[in-house]
Structures are given as structure tokens and as C-alpha cells.
Design a protein around this motif. Structure first.
Motif, PDB file in Angstrom:
ATOM      1  N   TYR A 284     -15.085  25.608   7.790  1.00 48.28           N
ATOM      2  CA  TYR A 284     -14.371  24.803   8.786  1.00 48.28           C
ATOM      3  C   TYR A 284     -13.744  25.704   9.844  1.00 48.28           C
ATOM      4  N   SER A 285     -13.737  25.210  11.087  1.00 48.78           N
ATOM      5  CA  SER A 285     -13.122  25.931  12.198  1.00 48.78           C
ATOM      6  C   SER A 285     -11.659  25.508  12.320  1.00 48.78           C
ATOM      7  N   SER A 289     -13.422  21.036  12.184  1.00 46.16           N
ATOM      8  CA  SER A 289     -14.822  20.619  12.195  1.00 46.16           C
ATOM      9  C   SER A 289     -15.645  21.775  11.646  1.00 46.16           C
ATOM     10  N   LYS A 291     -18.157  24.713  11.488  1.00 40.83           N
ATOM     11  CA  LYS A 291     -18.512  25.665  12.535  1.00 40.83           C
ATOM     12  C   LYS A 291     -19.920  25.394  13.047  1.00 40.83           C
ATOM     13  N   ASP A 292     -20.084  25.529  14.352  1.00 38.84           N
ATOM     14  CA  ASP A 292     -21.360  25.194  14.969  1.00 38.84           C
ATOM     15  C   ASP A 292     -22.480  26.102  14.474  1.00 38.84           C
ATOM     16  N   ASN A 293     -22.193  27.385  14.274  1.00 33.84           N
ATOM     17  CA  ASN A 293     -23.256  28.288  13.814  1.00 33.84           C
ATOM     18  C   ASN A 293     -23.642  28.023  12.365  1.00 33.84           C
ATOM     19  N   LEU A 295     -23.590  24.650  11.163  1.00 33.91           N
ATOM     20  CA  LEU A 295     -24.349  23.401  11.290  1.00 33.91           C
ATOM     21  C   LEU A 295     -25.682  23.616  11.994  1.00 33.91           C
ATOM     22  N   HIS A 296     -25.700  24.498  12.982  1.00 34.87           N
ATOM     23  CA  HIS A 296     -26.899  24.693  13.804  1.00 34.87           C
ATOM     24  C   HIS A 296     -27.276  26.167  13.855  1.00 34.87           C
ATOM     25  N   LYS A 386     -33.700  20.687  13.230  1.00 36.17           N
ATOM     26  CA  LYS A 386     -32.266  20.956  13.394  1.00 36.17           C
ATOM     27  C   LYS A 386     -31.416  19.873  12.737  1.00 36.17           C
ATOM     28  N   GLU A 390     -28.681  20.560   9.828  1.00 35.19           N
ATOM     29  CA  GLU A 390     -27.320  20.040   9.955  1.00 35.19           C
ATOM     30  C   GLU A 390     -26.894  19.299   8.693  1.00 35.19           C
ATOM     31  N   TYR A 394     -23.952  19.789   5.765  1.00 39.09           N
ATOM     32  CA  TYR A 394     -22.990  18.751   5.365  1.00 39.09           C
ATOM     33  C   TYR A 394     -23.042  18.495   3.855  1.00 39.09           C
TER      34      TYR A 394
END
Length: 648
Positions: A284-285, A289, A291-293, A295-296, A386, A390, A394
């Protein structure tokens, strides 16, 4: 964050510079020091949280230095606001906090009551209750408070640690002090953590799961006494039938409410860094949420290649299905599916667009089966890798690699070549087939038959694209692949005009109603309108073969047309025949071995190809012989030279 920048503010003579020198010298400096000290940088080796570098900036409260103060405030990550007497305390609410707001500075503030040695009779608890808590209630920017003494070196390290922690482990995103509760975003994140740690999905963290959670987050074991104390601390009062209140008995584990209660206690006791350690371990950031790196992650699919699930990916989704099939009926009902997707934003949007679970295999009750579940994820990975990555994040996929990445659940196929030699195989297990044909020709019924759905004689025109995905077992070797049949609906012209959409397609299935004399015309018009379709392997099928066959109102009948293309004649099939399953196997095999779905070479072309091969082999043999002769000649020459040298 690489650096934490602390700005020390407060009225003149409250001891700002003394706090800083006491930190650096580790003792109180009695000699006169300059009014404003230069910035000091502390390396991360001094035990700073999150291993960050810390820069501390001293400031002046004099009016002539306001411009410099404003610049420093706008560059800092946290403000250490110091007061030492009643006057400077009053100025906290009357000047300093409103001044920060007027500058638009939105960073945490640590409130510090310095020179505690001048009022030893006053307890710290009373100072906090009478002075600090009222100001904290009025100004939510104040993250924490502390009482210090530079002369006695009291709480010097602690006050700067609080400043660091206010940045690296902020309380504001996770806890509402006014409401006395964790914030909704923090609760949602912690519920997902609980879900991922509840390995058997029984709603309770048993002792083994708690110990695994402890090792994952804090990398040190939890003693039995500590675990018992944790369970005891989260016991909740319960009202019995006679109205009396009893303390809840110790359970075999910690449920989700107890887990949330435990973290709430951490926040209330000022141990919110513990919550952050947990959240960051689960990627988590600071905005709560993922972290984008995470999730993606970087995952590029080369041209003409595709993405598929790796064995590890399939194993993860199999285990996930079996874990949530609580009634062991072989399907995921609505509540089981909701529980499975609880730690995610919900069903992927592409699933909703494809009317999931109607697009894959279901049982008699209408619930998705394991076969359909794997087929659905195979299709998602093929079309939207992608999205799969993702949702793997999760749902808690854990890589066996040292790096916490989800990409090991996927693999890339070799780039595909359209016209391959006879017998050459496409090394893929997921194939996309566009089903093209006139309205009413039976495309939707074909898709339903692919999913073993009963035939519905009522005609419903297809507006939006429809998709069906299922596993198919090939005749050769019993190898299984996944076939995606797509009926394009009213988007057919846009899709067939799109080169990227055609590049993604592995096979075309042209269908016509063998009982409708005007049905085959649509295929001819489509091929004439979109010449690029000729570059794709294709299969022709005459549907509704259980009805009387009609002569097509075209210049060439379908059989003659296909012979002219040097392709196989249309297959006559009916969705009401049991043999329809063999047709889907044929489609899968044509996608796997595309040469059999391309026009056959003429005798002249085959002869020219053989001659070309012979010439190639002949040239190759000549080159090989010449190379061998040169090597032998050179070797003999060297040998002769060596013998001559020895004779001399």
C-alpha cells in the motif's frame, strides 16, 4: 521517500536552536550559539524510520525574516512547532497555525513544549491535557505532541523521531482522532490484508496464520504469551439472554472485527507505525491505494505474440476456485463469487461487457465451473494481460521469485507467422476466432452450442459483440487449448477495418445458413469489402444442416467457390447434432495448424517450391564440400611446414 525535511518554527527564545544543538552534540550546549543554525542533514544510519535521510532547518520568527521562513515552510515535509511559556503557547493558536494555513502549507505539525525543566512541578500528563489536546482538537494538522527539555536532554531524540514518523508513518490517513475510529480507507485496506492472510478462508486467523502474518510483516516470531495477550486485548463485551454483560470468550482465532480492533488500538496508543508496516508489506502507498508498480508491473507483449497464464498462474486460479467453492458443488454461486472478489474493485469491466458468466461454461444452476473459470481467465490474459496482472495483485498472488511481482503468473508466446509450412504448429494455447456471417445465419446459436447451452429457436439479433470461451481437446495427443469465439455484432465493420483487431485474430469462421438461399452472399460481400481478410486462415461452415438445403443465389455455389480458392469445402453442421463438438475441435486445430486453413498451393507452386528447396540444398552441399576441402588443404599445408622445420 528519500529525504524528510523538518522545519523548526516558533517564537524567539523558545529554544529552537538549543533543541537542534542538543540533538547533534548529544548534550546541552551552555555556550552562546547563533540565533539561527544552518541546515543539518542526518544520514539514515542514525536509526531514522524507513531508512530515510533527514534534513533539519532552523528558522527565525523575526518579521524581517518572514520571506525566508515562507520559503522554508513550502519546502518542508513536516513542521516542528515549539513553544516554552504561556505567551508562546497562546501564539500557537493565534498566529502560527493560522499563518501556516494562510501560506497553503499542508504538512503534518508536531507540537513541542520545550523547557520542561523550568516547570518541574507540572506533570507531562497535565500539560498534554490542559494545553496540547485543546489545540490539537482545533487544528487537525497537528499530528502529535511532546514535552522536551534541551537543558536536561529530555525527549530530544524522540521529538525528531516523531517528526520523521509524521512523514513516513502519518496518522492522518488512517485514524480520525475526533471520531476515535480508523478511517474507511484504512479499514478497507486492513480487511483486504485479513482476507489474504486467512489462507483457509474460514473467516478467522488461526494461530498458524497469525504466526505467518507476524513473520511476513515483522520478520520475527510471536511468542505464545504475546498471542494470548493479543487475543485477550480484543475480547468484546456481549449481552447474554438475561441482559447481563459478559466478556466474550477467547476464540480459536482472530476474526476480521478483532483484527480491525487490534489495529485501532495501535493507532490510539500512538503506534500507528505498526499499521503502516503492515500496509506497506502488502504494497500500500501513502494514499492507502495499492502501489501502481505492483498493480501494473512492466509487461510488454511483442507484435504477433500473446500472453498466456503460466503453470503457476493456472495453479493459483485453480486453488482460488477450490478455496471459495464452500459447498463443493463444482460452481461458484453469487455469494462465493462475491467473497472471492472481496479484495478487488469487483468484476473486471471486460467481464461485465461480455455478460459474465454467460460467456463461459456454467453448471445447471447457472454458476461458473472450474473449466469456465480457467477459460475466462485465459481469455482475459489473452486480450488484456494487464487486467490479469492487476487482479493477481488484488487477489494476493505470491511469486516464488525473490521479487514480489505478478508477472511470473504469465508467459509470452512466440510471435506468430501467418503462412506456415504444412504441419507447422503455432506454439500457443489460446486462440481467437471471429465468427462472420449474415444476420440470422446461426452465429449466436453456434456460440451457445460451444458452451453446451440448449438451442433456443427464438431469433434475437446481435447488437453488441458476443463472446464464448471454452477449453477444446485436440485430436493429436489430447493437448488442451482454449478457443475464443467472437460474434462481432454491429461493430463488425469497425473491427474488420482495424488492423490491430485483425492482427489479434487467429482464425476466421465464415458461416451461412444452408437453408437460406441469400445467406452466402454476405460472405462474398464481406471478403470483397475487406481484402485484408484474405491474409487470415479461414474455415467455411454451412449451419442449420438439419434443415432442407437451399441453392444459394450466387454466381458460384459455396463448394465451387471454396474449390476456386483451393480451400476445403464448407463443413455442414447443426447445433442440434452431437457431432457439433467435432466442429469446434476442427476450429481449434486449424488455429493450431493454420496451413490447413489457407488456400492449398497449386501444382506449379509446389513444383517451384520443391525446385527452390533442391537448389537451396545443392548450394548448401557445395558450400559444405568446399569448406571441407579448404580445411583439409590448410591442415596438410601446416603439417608439411612443421615437418620441414623439424628436418632443418
Amino acid at each position: 521517500m528519500a529525504t524528510v525535511r523538518i522545519c523548526i518554527c516558533g517564537d524567539e527564545s523558545v529554544g529552537k536552536s538549543s533543541l537542534l544543538t542538543s540533538l547533534v552534540k548529544d548534550t546541552f550546549v551552555t555556550a552562546k550559539i547563533q540565533s539561527v543554525l544552518p541546515p543539518i542533514t542526518l544520514p539514515p544510519t542514525l536509526g531514522t524510520p524507513e531508512n530515510v535521510t533527514t534534513t533539519i532547518v532552523d528558522t527565525s520568527a523575526l518579521p524581517q525574516d518572514r520571506d525566508s521562513l515562507r520559503k522554508e515552510l513550502r519546502k518542508c515535509n513536516v513542521i516542528l512547532l515549539v513553544y516554552s511559556d504561556h505567551y508562546s503557547y497562546e501564539r500557537v493558536a493565534l498566529f502560527w497555525m493560522p499563518h501556516f494555513r494562510s501560506l497553503g502549507v499542508n504538512v503534518p505539525v508536531v507540537l513541542c513544549c520545550n523547557k520542561s525543566d523550568l516547570s518541574p512541578a507540572m506533570s507531562t500528563a497535565k500539560v498534554i491535557e490542559d494545553e496540547m489536546l485543546p489545540v490539537m482538537a482545533e487544528f487537525k494538522e497537528i499530528d502529535s505532541c511532546i514535552r522536551t527539555s534541551a537543558r536536561e536532554h529530555h525527549n530530544i531524540n524522540e521529538v525528531f523521531f516523531l517528526c520523521q514518523k509524521a512523514v513516513t508513518h502519518p496518522i492522518a490517513p488512517i485514524y480520525d482522532a475526533k471520531e476515535g475510529a480508523l478511517k474507511p480507507a484504512a479499514v478497507a485496506a486492513l480487511k483486504r490484508v485479513f482476507y489474504l492472510c486467512d489462507k483457509d478462508q474460514d473467516g478467522v486467523l488461526n494461530d498458524k496464520e497469525v504466526h505467518e502474518f507476524q513473520m511476513k510483516c515483522f520478520e520475527k516470531p510471536l511468542s505464545d504469551d504475546d498471542l494470548a495477550n493479543i487475543k485477550r486485548s480484543i475480547r468484546r463485551p456481549q449481552e447474554t439472554a438475561d441482559g447481563t454483560i459478559e466478556v466474550e470468550k477467547l476464540r480459536d482465532g482472530i476474526d476480521v472485527d478483532g483484527f480491525i480492533q487490534l489495529n485501532k488500538m495501535f493507532a490510539e496508543k500512538g503506534r500507528h507505525e505498526t499499521i503502516w508496516i503492515i500496509l506497506r508489506k502488502f504494497h500500500y502507498s501513502d494514499s492507502l491505494s495499492l502501489k501502481d508498480n505492483f498493480l501494473h508491473p512492466k509487461f510488454d507483449v511483442p507484435a504477433y505474440a500473446s500472453a498466456e497464464l503460466s503453470p503457476a498462474g493456472y495453479r493459483f486460479f485453480v486453488d482460488l476456485f477450490l478455496l471459495h467453492d464452500k459447498d463443493n458443488d463444482g460452481g461458484l454461486n453469487d455469494s462465493e463469487l462475491a467473497a472471492l472478489f472481496a479484495p478487488t474493485p469487483g468484476l473486471p469491466s471486460s467481464w461485465i461487457e461480455n455478460s459474465f458468466p454467460n460467456c463461459t461454461v456454467r453448471n445447471e444452476a447457472g454458476y461458473i465451473t472450474l473449466q469456465g473459470w480457467l477459460a475466462q481467465w485465459s481469455m482475459t490474459t489473452f486480450s488484456e494481460p494487464k487486467t490479469t496482472l492487476e487482479y493477481l495483485a488484488y487477489l494476493g498472488f505470491e511469486s516464488s521469485d525473490t521479487k514480489p511481482t505478478t508477472t511470473s503468473a504469465l508467459k509470452l508466446t512466440k510471435p506468430r507467422k501467418r503462412r506456415t509450412k504444412p504441419g507447422a504448429r503455432v506454439e500457443r494455447t489460446v486462440f481467437l476466432c471471429y465468427v462472420l456471417g449474415a444476420p440470422g445465419s446461426g452465429k449466436s446459436s453456434l456460440l451457445n452450442a460451444f458452451l453446451a447451452r440448449p438451442f433456443n429457436p427464438t431469433y434475437h439479433p446481435t447488437i453488441q459483440p458476443q463472446t464464448a470461451v471454452n477449453a477444446v481437446e485436440l485430436s493429436e495427443g489430447g493437448k488442451q487449448c482454449y478457443l475464443i469465439l467472437s460474434e462481432l455484432g454491429e461493430l463488425e465493420p469497425a473491427i474488420l477495418d482495424n488492423p490491430a483487431k485483425l492482427d489479434a485474430c487467429d482464425l476466421l469462421c465464415y458461416v451461412y445458413d444452408s437453408s437460406d438461399p441469400d445467406s452466402f452472399t454476405h460472405i462474398l460481400d464481406t471478403r470483397a469489402k475487406y481484402p485484408a481478410l484474405a491474409a487470415l486462415p479461414a474455415v467455411y461452415a454451412a449451419l442449420k444442416a438439419d434443415r432442407d438445403r437451399a441453392v444459394q443465389r450466387t454466381e458460384l455455389q459455396p463448394d465451387v467457390y471454396c474449390e476456386g480458392l483451393r480451400m476445403s469445402k464448407p463443413l455442414h453442421v447443426s447445433v442440434n447434432w452431437k457431432s457439433i463438438a467435432e466442429f469446434f475441435v476442427h476450429l481449434a486445430e486449424c488455429a493450431t495448424f493454420p496451413a490447413q486453413a489457407f488456400p492449398k498451393a497449386s501444382e506449379e507452386e509446389e513444383k517451384a517450391a520443391l525446385q527452390g528447396t533442391a537448389v537451396y540444398l545443392g548450394v548448401g552441399a557445395t558450400v559444405a564440400v568446399a569448406a571441407a576441402f579448404a580445411w583439409v588443404w590448410k591442415r596438410n599445408l601446416l603439417s608439411a611446414g612443421s615437418n620441414g622445420a623439424g628436418g632443418t
